[in-house]
Design a protein around this motif. Sequence first.
Motif, PDB file in Angstrom:
ATOM      1  N   PHE A  29       1.007  -0.964  -0.127  1.00  0.00           N
ATOM      2  CA  PHE A  29       0.102  -0.249  -0.484  1.00  0.00           C
ATOM      3  C   PHE A  29       0.980   1.277  -0.328  1.00  0.00           C
ATOM      4  O   PHE A  29       1.989   1.290   0.305  1.00  0.00           O
ATOM      5  N   GLY A  30       0.201   2.162  -0.644  1.00  0.00           N
ATOM      6  CA  GLY A  30       0.906   3.505  -1.049  1.00  0.00           C
ATOM      7  C   GLY A  30       0.130   4.856  -1.184  1.00  0.00           C
ATOM      8  O   GLY A  30      -0.694   4.258  -0.663  1.00  0.00           O
ATOM      9  N   ILE A  31       0.340   6.303  -1.137  1.00  0.00           N
ATOM     10  CA  ILE A  31       0.064   6.959  -1.503  1.00  0.00           C
ATOM     11  C   ILE A  31       0.307   6.935  -3.141  1.00  0.00           C
ATOM     12  O   ILE A  31       1.253   7.525  -3.187  1.00  0.00           O
ATOM     13  N   ARG A  32      -1.225   8.130  -3.232  1.00  0.00           N
ATOM     14  CA  ARG A  32      -1.381   8.470  -4.834  1.00  0.00           C
ATOM     15  C   ARG A  32      -1.441   9.357  -4.879  1.00  0.00           C
ATOM     16  O   ARG A  32      -2.274  10.368  -3.820  1.00  0.00           O
ATOM     17  N   GLY A  33      -1.457   9.625  -6.451  1.00  0.00           N
ATOM     18  CA  GLY A  33      -2.360  10.967  -6.679  1.00  0.00           C
ATOM     19  C   GLY A  33      -3.530  11.219  -6.068  1.00  0.00           C
ATOM     20  O   GLY A  33      -4.159  10.982  -5.929  1.00  0.00           O
ATOM     21  N   HIS A  34      -3.387  12.633  -6.458  1.00  0.00           N
ATOM     22  CA  HIS A  34      -4.962  13.223  -6.353  1.00  0.00           C
ATOM     23  C   HIS A  34      -6.530  12.332  -6.893  1.00  0.00           C
ATOM     24  O   HIS A  34      -5.615  12.030  -8.507  1.00  0.00           O
ATOM     25  N   ASP A  35      -7.197  11.982  -7.415  1.00  0.00           N
ATOM     26  CA  ASP A  35      -7.768  11.499  -7.871  1.00  0.00           C
ATOM     27  C   ASP A  35      -9.474  11.939  -8.301  1.00  0.00           C
ATOM     28  O   ASP A  35      -9.575  13.267  -7.520  1.00  0.00           O
ATOM     29  N   VAL A  36     -10.195  11.818  -8.211  1.00  0.00           N
ATOM     30  CA  VAL A  36     -12.053  12.421  -9.306  1.00  0.00           C
ATOM     31  C   VAL A  36     -12.351  12.133  -7.428  1.00  0.00           C
ATOM     32  O   VAL A  36     -12.786  13.317  -7.329  1.00  0.00           O
ATOM     33  N   GLU A  37     -12.502  10.929  -7.104  1.00  0.00           N
ATOM     34  CA  GLU A  37     -12.788  11.244  -5.559  1.00  0.00           C
ATOM     35  C   GLU A  37     -12.835  12.222  -4.534  1.00  0.00           C
ATOM     36  O   GLU A  37     -13.450  12.692  -3.954  1.00  0.00           O
ATOM     37  N   GLU A  38     -11.589  12.973  -4.630  1.00  0.00           N
ATOM     38  CA  GLU A  38     -11.051  14.109  -3.859  1.00  0.00           C
ATOM     39  C   GLU A  38     -11.507  15.003  -4.671  1.00  0.00           C
ATOM     40  O   GLU A  38     -11.876  16.366  -3.488  1.00  0.00           O
ATOM     41  N   PHE A  39     -11.255  15.486  -6.125  1.00  0.00           N
ATOM     42  CA  PHE A  39     -12.588  17.023  -6.302  1.00  0.00           C
ATOM     43  C   PHE A  39     -13.565  16.305  -6.031  1.00  0.00           C
ATOM     44  O   PHE A  39     -14.394  17.847  -5.981  1.00  0.00           O
ATOM     45  N   VAL A  40     -14.219  15.493  -6.318  1.00  0.00           N
ATOM     46  CA  VAL A  40     -15.912  15.171  -5.290  1.00  0.00           C
ATOM     47  C   VAL A  40     -16.283  16.101  -4.110  1.00  0.00           C
ATOM     48  O   VAL A  40     -17.065  17.435  -3.832  1.00  0.00           O
ATOM     49  N   GLY A  41     -14.922  15.671  -3.586  1.00  0.00           N
ATOM     50  CA  GLY A  41     -14.825  16.348  -2.395  1.00  0.00           C
ATOM     51  C   GLY A  41     -15.034  17.378  -1.936  1.00  0.00           C
ATOM     52  O   GLY A  41     -15.408  17.871  -1.234  1.00  0.00           O
ATOM     53  N   VAL A  42     -14.257  17.440  -2.658  1.00  0.00           N
ATOM     54  CA  VAL A  42     -13.264  19.758  -2.603  1.00  0.00           C
ATOM     55  C   VAL A  42     -15.103  20.560  -3.457  1.00  0.00           C
ATOM     56  O   VAL A  42     -15.119  20.750  -2.761  1.00  0.00           O
ATOM     57  N   VAL A  43     -14.978  19.877  -4.608  1.00  0.00           N
ATOM     58  CA  VAL A  43     -16.109  20.129  -4.944  1.00  0.00           C
ATOM     59  C   VAL A  43     -17.681  20.327  -4.119  1.00  0.00           C
ATOM     60  O   VAL A  43     -18.967  21.482  -3.683  1.00  0.00           O
ATOM     61  N   ARG A  44     -18.082  19.295  -2.939  1.00  0.00           N
ATOM     62  CA  ARG A  44     -19.237  19.627  -1.771  1.00  0.00           C
ATOM     63  C   ARG A  44     -19.154  20.475  -1.658  1.00  0.00           C
ATOM     64  O   ARG A  44     -19.746  20.811  -0.531  1.00  0.00           O
ATOM     65  N   ARG A  45     -17.700  20.289  -0.485  1.00  0.00           N
ATOM     66  CA  ARG A  45     -17.316  21.262   0.518  1.00  0.00           C
ATOM     67  C   ARG A  45     -17.564  23.005   0.576  1.00  0.00           C
ATOM     68  O   ARG A  45     -17.905  23.723   0.871  1.00  0.00           O
ATOM     69  N   TYR A  46     -17.119  23.286  -1.122  1.00  0.00           N
ATOM     70  CA  TYR A  46     -16.243  24.895  -1.457  1.00  0.00           C
ATOM     71  C   TYR A  46     -17.009  25.261  -2.715  1.00  0.00           C
ATOM     72  O   TYR A  46     -16.867  26.536  -2.673  1.00  0.00           O
ATOM     73  N   GLY A  47     -17.726  24.485  -3.339  1.00  0.00           N
ATOM     74  CA  GLY A  47     -17.954  24.717  -4.726  1.00  0.00           C
ATOM     75  C   GLY A  47     -17.109  24.537  -5.710  1.00  0.00           C
ATOM     76  O   GLY A  47     -15.319  24.787  -5.367  1.00  0.00           O
ATOM     77  N   ALA A  48     -18.202  24.613  -7.324  1.00  0.00           N
ATOM     78  CA  ALA A  48     -16.765  24.027  -8.445  1.00  0.00           C
ATOM     79  C   ALA A  48     -15.756  25.666  -7.891  1.00  0.00           C
ATOM     80  O   ALA A  48     -14.501  26.007  -8.720  1.00  0.00           O
ATOM     81  N   ASP A  49     -16.586  26.545  -7.882  1.00  0.00           N
ATOM     82  CA  ASP A  49     -15.733  27.832  -8.079  1.00  0.00           C
ATOM     83  C   ASP A  49     -14.739  27.959  -7.295  1.00  0.00           C
ATOM     84  O   ASP A  49     -13.219  28.181  -7.657  1.00  0.00           O
ATOM     85  N   ALA A  50     -15.230  28.131  -6.263  1.00  0.00           N
ATOM     86  CA  ALA A  50     -13.761  28.256  -5.090  1.00  0.00           C
ATOM     87  C   ALA A  50     -12.987  27.000  -4.787  1.00  0.00           C
ATOM     88  O   ALA A  50     -11.387  27.528  -4.881  1.00  0.00           O
ATOM     89  N   ALA A  51     -13.340  25.755  -5.672  1.00  0.00           N
ATOM     90  CA  ALA A  51     -12.314  25.041  -5.259  1.00  0.00           C
ATOM     91  C   ALA A  51     -11.125  24.928  -6.438  1.00  0.00           C
ATOM     92  O   ALA A  51     -10.584  24.199  -7.062  1.00  0.00           O
ATOM     93  N   ASN A  52     -11.671  25.950  -7.651  1.00  0.00           N
ATOM     94  CA  ASN A  52     -11.172  25.976  -8.941  1.00  0.00           C
ATOM     95  C   ASN A  52     -11.062  24.887  -9.970  1.00  0.00           C
ATOM     96  O   ASN A  52      -9.252  24.713 -10.558  1.00  0.00           O
ATOM     97  N   VAL A  53     -11.983  24.576  -9.959  1.00  0.00           N
ATOM     98  CA  VAL A  53     -12.451  23.106 -10.499  1.00  0.00           C
ATOM     99  C   VAL A  53     -13.819  23.441 -11.492  1.00  0.00           C
ATOM    100  O   VAL A  53     -14.044  21.846 -12.391  1.00  0.00           O
ATOM    101  N   ARG A  54     -13.530  24.093 -12.377  1.00  0.00           N
ATOM    102  CA  ARG A  54     -15.014  24.719 -13.342  1.00  0.00           C
ATOM    103  C   ARG A  54     -14.555  24.187 -13.929  1.00  0.00           C
ATOM    104  O   ARG A  54     -16.054  23.079 -14.555  1.00  0.00           O
ATOM    105  N   ALA A  55     -13.257  24.233 -14.710  1.00  0.00           N
ATOM    106  CA  ALA A  55     -13.230  23.205 -15.934  1.00  0.00           C
ATOM    107  C   ALA A  55     -14.168  21.754 -15.649  1.00  0.00           C
ATOM    108  O   ALA A  55     -14.911  21.234 -16.608  1.00  0.00           O
ATOM    109  N   LEU A  56     -13.093  20.789 -14.902  1.00  0.00           N
ATOM    110  CA  LEU A  56     -13.858  19.635 -15.058  1.00  0.00           C
ATOM    111  C   LEU A  56     -14.938  19.418 -14.488  1.00  0.00           C
ATOM    112  O   LEU A  56     -15.942  18.854 -15.218  1.00  0.00           O
ATOM    113  N   VAL A  57     -16.281  20.450 -13.785  1.00  0.00           N
ATOM    114  CA  VAL A  57     -17.911  20.072 -14.153  1.00  0.00           C
ATOM    115  C   VAL A  57     -18.013  20.755 -14.991  1.00  0.00           C
ATOM    116  O   VAL A  57     -19.252  19.939 -15.133  1.00  0.00           O
TER     117      VAL A  57
END
Length: 83
Positions: A29-57
């Motif tokens: 086991f190890g640590i992986r890079g960022h993936d979609v699950e993290e972005f879902v959590g970030v958008v859920r908490r802060y919103g797409a614009d605040a999380a700077n992932v509007r292009a993904l949304v």
Amino acid sequence: MPLRKLYHAGQERDPYGAPKFRRDGSPAFGIRGHDVEEFVGVVRRYGADAANVRALVDAANRPPEISRASVGHVCGTCQLRVA
């Protein structure tokens, strides 16, 4: 370890992309890079614009550029499923 870091935990991969194991046969086991699950959590908490992932949304809300049938005809294995 903060709970959000668990988004990055997973089984390590070898150079060919297959799961890695230790000498005793247990998963490595190890640590992986960022993936979609993290972005879902970030958008859920802060919103797409605040999380700077509007292009993904925006990309997720548009229809695919390549249809399922088109992808199926490119791959020999997938073509069996399309037929």
